[in-house]
Design a protein around this motif. Structure first.
Motif, PDB file in Angstrom:
ATOM      1  N   ARG A 205      33.477  70.983  75.437  1.00 51.84           N
ATOM      2  CA  ARG A 205      32.821  72.513  74.747  1.00 51.84           C
ATOM      3  C   ARG A 205      33.537  71.997  74.007  1.00 51.84           C
ATOM      4  N   TYR A 206      32.980  73.282  73.000  1.00 49.36           N
ATOM      5  CA  TYR A 206      32.958  73.210  71.900  1.00 49.36           C
ATOM      6  C   TYR A 206      33.771  74.697  72.067  1.00 49.36           C
ATOM      7  N   GLU A 207      34.652  75.568  71.874  1.00 49.78           N
ATOM      8  CA  GLU A 207      35.141  77.156  71.572  1.00 49.78           C
ATOM      9  C   GLU A 207      35.283  77.337  70.687  1.00 49.78           C
ATOM     10  N   ILE A 208      34.462  78.623  70.409  1.00 55.59           N
ATOM     11  CA  ILE A 208      33.793  79.544  69.149  1.00 55.59           C
ATOM     12  C   ILE A 208      35.088  79.804  68.569  1.00 55.59           C
ATOM     13  N   GLY A 209      35.582  80.643  69.277  1.00 59.26           N
ATOM     14  CA  GLY A 209      36.257  81.821  69.199  1.00 59.26           C
ATOM     15  C   GLY A 209      37.573  80.451  68.164  1.00 59.26           C
ATOM     16  N   PRO A 210      38.968  80.372  68.823  1.00 58.41           N
ATOM     17  CA  PRO A 210      39.832  79.973  68.583  1.00 58.41           C
ATOM     18  C   PRO A 210      39.555  78.390  67.361  1.00 58.41           C
ATOM     19  N   GLN A 211      38.117  78.189  67.800  1.00 57.37           N
ATOM     20  CA  GLN A 211      37.942  76.661  67.822  1.00 57.37           C
ATOM     21  C   GLN A 211      38.124  75.159  67.551  1.00 57.37           C
ATOM     22  N   ILE A 212      38.519  75.287  69.117  1.00 58.39           N
ATOM     23  CA  ILE A 212      38.350  73.562  69.230  1.00 58.39           C
ATOM     24  C   ILE A 212      37.844  73.175  70.051  1.00 58.39           C
ATOM     25  N   TYR A 213      37.778  72.249  70.678  1.00 56.04           N
ATOM     26  CA  TYR A 213      37.467  71.278  71.320  1.00 56.04           C
ATOM     27  C   TYR A 213      37.822  71.084  72.172  1.00 56.04           C
ATOM     28  N   ARG A 214      37.234  70.571  74.042  1.00 52.45           N
ATOM     29  CA  ARG A 214      38.157  71.355  74.945  1.00 52.45           C
ATOM     30  C   ARG A 214      38.012  69.732  75.819  1.00 52.45           C
ATOM     31  N   GLY A 215      37.716  68.699  75.380  1.00 58.98           N
ATOM     32  CA  GLY A 215      37.657  67.895  75.751  1.00 58.98           C
ATOM     33  C   GLY A 215      38.024  66.318  75.240  1.00 58.98           C
ATOM     34  N   SER A 216      37.876  65.418  75.209  1.00 57.55           N
ATOM     35  CA  SER A 216      38.492  63.798  74.333  1.00 57.55           C
ATOM     36  C   SER A 216      37.957  63.372  73.547  1.00 57.55           C
ATOM     37  N   ALA A 217      38.318  63.130  72.525  1.00 56.02           N
ATOM     38  CA  ALA A 217      37.315  61.910  71.425  1.00 56.02           C
ATOM     39  C   ALA A 217      36.676  61.326  71.780  1.00 56.02           C
ATOM     40  N   GLU A 218      35.435  60.317  71.924  1.00 56.50           N
ATOM     41  CA  GLU A 218      35.096  59.426  71.777  1.00 56.50           C
ATOM     42  C   GLU A 218      34.561  58.233  69.926  1.00 56.50           C
ATOM     43  N   LEU A 219      34.152  57.039  69.878  1.00 57.52           N
ATOM     44  CA  LEU A 219      33.688  56.657  69.337  1.00 57.52           C
ATOM     45  C   LEU A 219      32.616  55.808  70.271  1.00 57.52           C
ATOM     46  N   ALA A 220      31.440  55.693  69.780  1.00 60.36           N
ATOM     47  CA  ALA A 220      30.207  55.555  70.107  1.00 60.36           C
ATOM     48  C   ALA A 220      29.964  54.623  69.464  1.00 60.36           C
ATOM     49  N   HIS A 221      28.966  53.255  69.550  1.00 60.48           N
ATOM     50  CA  HIS A 221      28.120  52.354  68.976  1.00 60.48           C
ATOM     51  C   HIS A 221      26.217  52.185  69.415  1.00 60.48           C
ATOM     52  N   TRP A 222      25.282  52.643  68.797  1.00 62.50           N
ATOM     53  CA  TRP A 222      24.149  52.717  69.180  1.00 62.50           C
ATOM     54  C   TRP A 222      23.252  51.759  68.097  1.00 62.50           C
ATOM     55  N   SER A 223      22.913  50.709  69.159  1.00 60.48           N
ATOM     56  CA  SER A 223      21.579  49.829  68.457  1.00 60.48           C
ATOM     57  C   SER A 223      20.281  50.164  68.907  1.00 60.48           C
ATOM     58  N   PRO A 224      19.610  50.495  67.517  1.00 61.14           N
ATOM     59  CA  PRO A 224      17.999  51.012  68.005  1.00 61.14           C
ATOM     60  C   PRO A 224      17.046  49.869  68.206  1.00 61.14           C
ATOM     61  N   SER A 225      17.467  48.485  67.740  1.00 61.33           N
ATOM     62  CA  SER A 225      17.000  47.445  67.641  1.00 61.33           C
ATOM     63  C   SER A 225      17.060  47.436  69.554  1.00 61.33           C
ATOM     64  N   THR A 226      17.921  47.492  69.907  1.00 60.94           N
ATOM     65  CA  THR A 226      18.154  46.639  71.641  1.00 60.94           C
ATOM     66  C   THR A 226      18.261  47.777  72.650  1.00 60.94           C
ATOM     67  N   GLY A 227      18.833  48.763  71.771  1.00 61.32           N
ATOM     68  CA  GLY A 227      18.705  50.038  72.756  1.00 61.32           C
ATOM     69  C   GLY A 227      20.108  50.497  73.508  1.00 61.32           C
ATOM     70  N   HIS A 228      21.000  49.160  73.319  1.00 63.46           N
ATOM     71  CA  HIS A 228      22.234  49.167  73.664  1.00 63.46           C
ATOM     72  C   HIS A 228      23.706  49.913  73.578  1.00 63.46           C
ATOM     73  N   LEU A 229      24.203  50.430  74.388  1.00 62.35           N
ATOM     74  CA  LEU A 229      25.130  52.012  73.818  1.00 62.35           C
ATOM     75  C   LEU A 229      25.847  51.649  74.127  1.00 62.35           C
ATOM     76  N   ALA A 230      27.798  51.669  73.569  1.00 65.10           N
ATOM     77  CA  ALA A 230      28.803  51.044  74.160  1.00 65.10           C
ATOM     78  C   ALA A 230      29.405  52.603  73.520  1.00 65.10           C
ATOM     79  N   VAL A 231      31.154  52.443  74.255  1.00 69.38           N
ATOM     80  CA  VAL A 231      31.261  53.781  74.092  1.00 69.38           C
ATOM     81  C   VAL A 231      32.798  53.581  73.704  1.00 69.38           C
ATOM     82  N   PHE A 232      33.386  53.560  73.472  1.00 74.09           N
ATOM     83  CA  PHE A 232      35.220  53.337  73.115  1.00 74.09           C
ATOM     84  C   PHE A 232      36.119  54.516  72.790  1.00 74.09           C
ATOM     85  N   PRO A 233      36.785  54.859  73.791  1.00 73.58           N
ATOM     86  CA  PRO A 233      37.752  56.685  74.021  1.00 73.58           C
ATOM     87  C   PRO A 233      38.876  56.305  72.914  1.00 73.58           C
TER      88      PRO A 233
END
Length: 419
Positions: A266-294
């Motif tokens: 979640r994003y905390e608005i008071g101190p302005q910080i994300y409480r989780g981990s970042a990931e890179l996502a890749h999605w193909s509109p033609s195939t619907g394939h979704l891949a996530v890379f932490p």
């Protein structure tokens, strides 16, 4: 590696024996016109022509083997509702579209203005604060803005019109946070744009679990939608495999697939910080394939990928950290992800944070560092700003690097290249 020197320059007319009369006169006149357009030419004592003087940019000093090639003034004044400042708002991945080396067409700053060049007239400031930009063609742009109440708006800019419409898909929102406008936009070959929204999975809650004031924004499934400039939704897809608290950096690959960054907390608005981990996502509109890379935890904890650029099999992305002092001294990293081997590597700035960056056509990193005061190409300093000025945007095209320099109530677009 430095960029190649610019090959643009003044044409040279040569007289050949056998030409006479009007042909010789017209050639001489044409030569004088071209030379005068390149600058005043004086002969030295030895009879040689010195190098024509280069244009000068206010507040910018270029070092080493680089020189200023062109300077354009962009209109700017503080918005009426905002405090008057001497530097234009917005620092990051500038959108700079050149019609030719001598003429620009669009200049936009994330969090700052969007300008348009007008032939024979003064440049025009179309939007004072734009969040994301997608240049559809030479005369049309789509953009996003965020209102003071936290709503996302879609903007369509034509040859003579600027139209604003509500965000056409659902958007998670808490107070001044909106996951729509701030997520980025990507153009399609058909003159449309991809945008982002979301459907709430878990509503916002007070931040009592962390014993500090504030509000934790909702978690949501991202929605990716293709829309026309009028705001008509062509298609929208709910990525139900993802539950995120933030999404940003939407970028389209040449094959039509999309890259974007997410944070799993979640994003905390008071101190302005994300409480989780970042990931890179890749999605193909033609195939619907979704891949996530932490992103490796050392870099990706409590962060979000805020700019993404692809180059061959590599994906470059910068990490946005919170501004509340919880970073434990971490600088803003520029990362590279090898999609073939699934390996992450870092490109940290030398002694400072990367405020803006881009890649040259040869995949050389151009970065604005040290709080917008220095421009580096492959870690070599090539330009500095003077006190009171800031580098607020950078882009590379061909052999030239384009900078947006702001300070003392002045904004300039500056083109530099190797000598």
């Amino acid at each position: 590696m430095p960029l190649n020197p610019s090959r643009t320059g003044c044409a040279i007319f040569r007289n050949h024996r056998g030409g006479a009369g009007l042909k010789w006169i017209f050639a001489a006149i044409a030569g004088a016109v071209v030379l005068s357009a390149c600058g005043t030419v004086r002969m030295t004592a030895s009879g040689e022509r010195p190098t024509p003087s280069m244009p000068r940019a206010t507040g910018l000093t270029v070092t080493g083997r680089y020189a200023v090639r062109a300077v354009w003034t962009l209109p700017w004044s503080s918005p009426p509702s905002a405090p008057r400042t001497s530097v234009v708002d917005g620092v990051g991945a500038a959108t700079i579209v050149m019609r030719s080396p001598a003429h620009w067409r669009w200049v936009g700053l994330p969090g700052g203005p969007l300008w348009r060049e007008r032939t024979g007239r003064e440049p025009q400031t179309l939007v004072s604060t734009i969040t994301a930009i997608a240049v559809l063609n030479s005369t049309r742009v789509m953009g996003s803005v965020q209102t003071g109440s936290g709503n996302s708006n879609l903007i369509a800019i034509g040859a003579s019109t600027v139209r604003r419409a509500p965000w056409p898909i659902p958007v998670p929102r808490v107070q001044e946070l909106s996951a729509g406008a701030s997520s980025g936009m990507a153009r399609t070959p058909l003159g449309h744009a991809w945008i982002v929204g979301g459907t709430v999975v878990q509503p916002a809650i007070p931040a009592t679990a962390y014993l500090d004031p504030g509000l934790l924004a909702p978690l949501f499934h991202p929605i990716v939608a293709e829309v026309t400039p009028s705001g008509h939704v062509i298609r929208q897809v709910i990525l139900s495999h993802l539950v995120v608290g933030g999404i940003s950096g939407l970028t389209r690959e040449p094959d039509g697939s999309l890259w974007f960054g997410i944070n799993t907390g979640r994003y905390e608005i008071g101190p302005q910080i994300y409480r989780g981990s970042a990931e890179l996502a890749h999605w193909s509109p033609s195939t619907g394939h979704l891949a996530v890379f932490p992103v490796p935890h050392t870099w990706g904890n409590q962060a979000l990928l805020n700019q993404i650029q692809t180059e061959g099999s590599n994906v470059w992305a910068s990490l946005q950290y919170s501004p509340d002092g919880t970073n434990s001294g971490r600088t803003t990293f520029l990362l590279r992800f090898d999609t073939l081997n699934h390996v992450w590597s870092a490109y940290p700035a030398q002694g400072g944070s990367i405020d803006a960056w881009t890649l040259t056509p040869t995949a050389t990193v151009v970065s604005v560092v040290h709080a917008g005061g220095t421009l580096e190409i492959a870690h070599h300093i090539v330009a500095r700003v003077q006190p009171g000025y800031v580098l607020v945007g950078v882009e590379a095209q061909g052999s030239r690097v384009y900078l947006v320099v702001s300070g003392h109530h002045r904004v300039q677009l500056v083109a530099i290249s190797a000598r």
